[in-house]
Design a protein around this motif. Structure first.
Motif, PDB file in Angstrom:
ATOM      1  N   HIS A  26      29.071  87.562   5.120  1.00  0.00           N
ATOM      2  CA  HIS A  26      29.641  88.346   4.025  1.00  0.00           C
ATOM      3  C   HIS A  26      28.700  88.436   2.829  1.00  0.00           C
ATOM      4  N   CYS A  27      27.613  87.692   2.860  1.00  0.00           N
ATOM      5  CA  CYS A  27      26.633  87.717   1.773  1.00  0.00           C
ATOM      6  C   CYS A  27      25.849  89.025   1.841  1.00  0.00           C
ATOM      7  N   LYS A  28      25.880  89.783   0.762  1.00  0.00           N
ATOM      8  CA  LYS A  28      25.209  91.087   0.700  1.00  0.00           C
ATOM      9  C   LYS A  28      24.086  91.089  -0.335  1.00  0.00           C
ATOM     10  N   LEU A  29      23.531  89.923  -0.603  1.00  0.00           N
ATOM     11  CA  LEU A  29      22.483  89.793  -1.611  1.00  0.00           C
ATOM     12  C   LEU A  29      21.281  90.655  -1.245  1.00  0.00           C
ATOM     13  N   GLU A  30      20.814  91.456  -2.203  1.00  0.00           N
ATOM     14  CA  GLU A  30      19.677  92.344  -1.981  1.00  0.00           C
ATOM     15  C   GLU A  30      18.417  91.867  -2.692  1.00  0.00           C
ATOM     16  N   ILE A  31      18.583  91.189  -3.822  1.00  0.00           N
ATOM     17  CA  ILE A  31      17.438  90.738  -4.618  1.00  0.00           C
ATOM     18  C   ILE A  31      17.629  89.261  -4.949  1.00  0.00           C
ATOM     19  N   SER A  53      19.071  84.464  10.013  1.00  0.00           N
ATOM     20  CA  SER A  53      20.430  84.628  10.527  1.00  0.00           C
ATOM     21  C   SER A  53      21.191  85.755   9.820  1.00  0.00           C
ATOM     22  N   ASN A  54      20.718  86.166   8.634  1.00  0.00           N
ATOM     23  CA  ASN A  54      21.391  87.245   7.899  1.00  0.00           C
ATOM     24  C   ASN A  54      20.346  87.985   7.061  1.00  0.00           C
ATOM     25  N   SER A  55      19.421  88.659   7.747  1.00  0.00           N
ATOM     26  CA  SER A  55      18.296  89.284   7.045  1.00  0.00           C
ATOM     27  C   SER A  55      18.495  90.762   6.765  1.00  0.00           C
ATOM     28  N   SER A  56      19.630  91.307   7.102  1.00  0.00           N
ATOM     29  CA  SER A  56      19.780  92.753   7.045  1.00  0.00           C
ATOM     30  C   SER A  56      19.981  93.324   5.641  1.00  0.00           C
ATOM     31  N   HIS A  57      20.237  92.477   4.630  1.00  0.00           N
ATOM     32  CA  HIS A  57      20.500  93.013   3.297  1.00  0.00           C
ATOM     33  C   HIS A  57      19.407  92.738   2.272  1.00  0.00           C
ATOM     34  N   LEU A  58      18.729  91.621   2.376  1.00  0.00           N
ATOM     35  CA  LEU A  58      17.748  91.242   1.362  1.00  0.00           C
ATOM     36  C   LEU A  58      16.586  92.228   1.345  1.00  0.00           C
ATOM     37  N   ARG A  59      16.352  92.812   0.168  1.00  0.00           N
ATOM     38  CA  ARG A  59      15.284  93.804   0.000  1.00  0.00           C
ATOM     39  C   ARG A  59      14.107  93.261  -0.812  1.00  0.00           C
ATOM     40  N   GLU A  60      14.383  92.275  -1.664  1.00  0.00           N
ATOM     41  CA  GLU A  60      13.348  91.755  -2.560  1.00  0.00           C
ATOM     42  C   GLU A  60      13.465  90.235  -2.654  1.00  0.00           C
ATOM     43  N   LEU A  61      12.323  89.550  -2.453  1.00  0.00           N
ATOM     44  CA  LEU A  61      12.279  88.095  -2.550  1.00  0.00           C
ATOM     45  C   LEU A  61      11.084  87.698  -3.398  1.00  0.00           C
ATOM     46  N   ASP A  62      11.346  87.004  -4.487  1.00  0.00           N
ATOM     47  CA  ASP A  62      10.297  86.512  -5.386  1.00  0.00           C
ATOM     48  C   ASP A  62      10.257  84.994  -5.316  1.00  0.00           C
ATOM     49  N   LEU A  63       9.090  84.468  -4.961  1.00  0.00           N
ATOM     50  CA  LEU A  63       8.886  83.021  -4.906  1.00  0.00           C
ATOM     51  C   LEU A  63       7.705  82.616  -5.780  1.00  0.00           C
ATOM     52  N   ILE A  64       7.445  83.360  -6.811  1.00  0.00           N
ATOM     53  CA  ILE A  64       6.295  83.139  -7.693  1.00  0.00           C
ATOM     54  C   ILE A  64       6.303  81.718  -8.256  1.00  0.00           C
ATOM     55  N   GLY A  65       5.117  81.086  -8.220  1.00  0.00           N
ATOM     56  CA  GLY A  65       4.950  79.786  -8.860  1.00  0.00           C
ATOM     57  C   GLY A  65       5.531  78.610  -8.113  1.00  0.00           C
ATOM     58  N   ASN A  66       5.849  78.792  -6.854  1.00  0.00           N
ATOM     59  CA  ASN A  66       6.327  77.700  -6.011  1.00  0.00           C
ATOM     60  C   ASN A  66       5.206  77.310  -5.070  1.00  0.00           C
ATOM     61  N   LYS A  67       5.026  76.038  -4.835  1.00  0.00           N
ATOM     62  CA  LYS A  67       3.928  75.555  -4.004  1.00  0.00           C
ATOM     63  C   LYS A  67       4.356  75.489  -2.536  1.00  0.00           C
ATOM     64  N   ILE A  68       4.551  76.662  -1.961  1.00  0.00           N
ATOM     65  CA  ILE A  68       4.990  76.707  -0.562  1.00  0.00           C
ATOM     66  C   ILE A  68       3.816  76.654   0.403  1.00  0.00           C
ATOM     67  N   PRO A  83      13.154  92.271  13.650  1.00  0.00           N
ATOM     68  CA  PRO A  83      13.355  93.719  13.513  1.00  0.00           C
ATOM     69  C   PRO A  83      14.513  94.092  12.584  1.00  0.00           C
ATOM     70  N   HIS A  84      15.409  93.137  12.306  1.00  0.00           N
ATOM     71  CA  HIS A  84      16.510  93.407  11.380  1.00  0.00           C
ATOM     72  C   HIS A  84      16.121  93.195   9.923  1.00  0.00           C
ATOM     73  N   CYS A  85      14.957  92.625   9.702  1.00  0.00           N
ATOM     74  CA  CYS A  85      14.490  92.353   8.340  1.00  0.00           C
ATOM     75  C   CYS A  85      14.252  93.659   7.596  1.00  0.00           C
ATOM     76  N   LYS A  86      14.835  93.771   6.413  1.00  0.00           N
ATOM     77  CA  LYS A  86      14.695  94.971   5.587  1.00  0.00           C
ATOM     78  C   LYS A  86      13.927  94.683   4.302  1.00  0.00           C
ATOM     79  N   LEU A  87      13.246  93.547   4.257  1.00  0.00           N
ATOM     80  CA  LEU A  87      12.531  93.143   3.048  1.00  0.00           C
ATOM     81  C   LEU A  87      11.471  94.183   2.686  1.00  0.00           C
ATOM     82  N   GLU A  88      11.540  94.669   1.461  1.00  0.00           N
ATOM     83  CA  GLU A  88      10.595  95.683   0.982  1.00  0.00           C
ATOM     84  C   GLU A  88       9.583  95.108   0.002  1.00  0.00           C
ATOM     85  N   LYS A  89       9.979  94.080  -0.746  1.00  0.00           N
ATOM     86  CA  LYS A  89       9.094  93.477  -1.750  1.00  0.00           C
ATOM     87  C   LYS A  89       9.075  91.968  -1.556  1.00  0.00           C
ATOM     88  N   LEU A  90       7.861  91.426  -1.456  1.00  0.00           N
ATOM     89  CA  LEU A  90       7.687  89.987  -1.325  1.00  0.00           C
ATOM     90  C   LEU A  90       6.620  89.559  -2.319  1.00  0.00           C
TER      91      LEU A  90
END
Length: 150
Positions: A26-31, A53-68, A83-90
């Motif tokens: 039910h999570c529809k988070l886009e950004i 497991s639920n990649s169909s809604h997230l369009r933008e993910l910002d991880l700036i400044g994290n030591k990943i 193929p279900h990933c809709k991420l446009e901005k990383l």
């Protein structure tokens, strides 16, 4: 909720709790902004698992400044390959990424070229070979990558 900005909060391993929410169908988070939140490569694993497991809604993910680092990037690449990933901005600015992470990103984008339009890797430890791999994708009309900041 469509946008969540947790910038500057010291989440660390609490990202695991956030991941539980993201897995919910039910999570529809886009950004999602997690800039300077203390996200590590380990907490990146939980985040990547949730997004797979639920990649169909997230369009933008910002991880700036994290030591990943490259390990965290490799974990995120599993999401990008889906193929279900809709991420446009990383945005992975200042995350400790090297050429190894660039190679993983390039491979992921080759396997699922249809969505990512913007990739920010500014402030990382990139060499010429890593930048070239991604620049080649940006210049290829078969891929949607429009903006590449290194």
């Amino acid at each position: 909720m469509r946008e969540l900005n947790l910038t500057g909060n010291k989440l660390g391993n609490s990202v695991n709790l956030l991941s539980d929410v993201l897995q919910n169908p039910h999570c529809k988070l886009e950004i999602l902004w997690l800039n300077y939140c203390g996200v590590t490569d380990e907490s990146c694993a939980a985040l990547a698992s949730a997004l797979r497991s639920n990649s169909s809604h997230l369009r933008e993910l910002d991880l700036i400044g994290n030591k990943i680092g490259d390990l965290g990037v490799n974990r995120l690449c599993a999401v990008l390959k889906d193929p279900h990933c809709k991420l446009e901005k990383l945005r992975l600015r200042d995350c400790g990424v090297t050429d190894e992470g660039c190679a993983a990103l390039a491979s992921a984008l080759r396997s699922n070229p249809s969505h990512l339009r913007e990739l920010d890797l500014t402030g990382n430890k990139l060499g010429k070979s890593g930048v070239t791999l991604l620049s080649d994708l940006k210049d290829d009309p078969h891929y949607k990558l429009e903006t590449l900041d290194c």
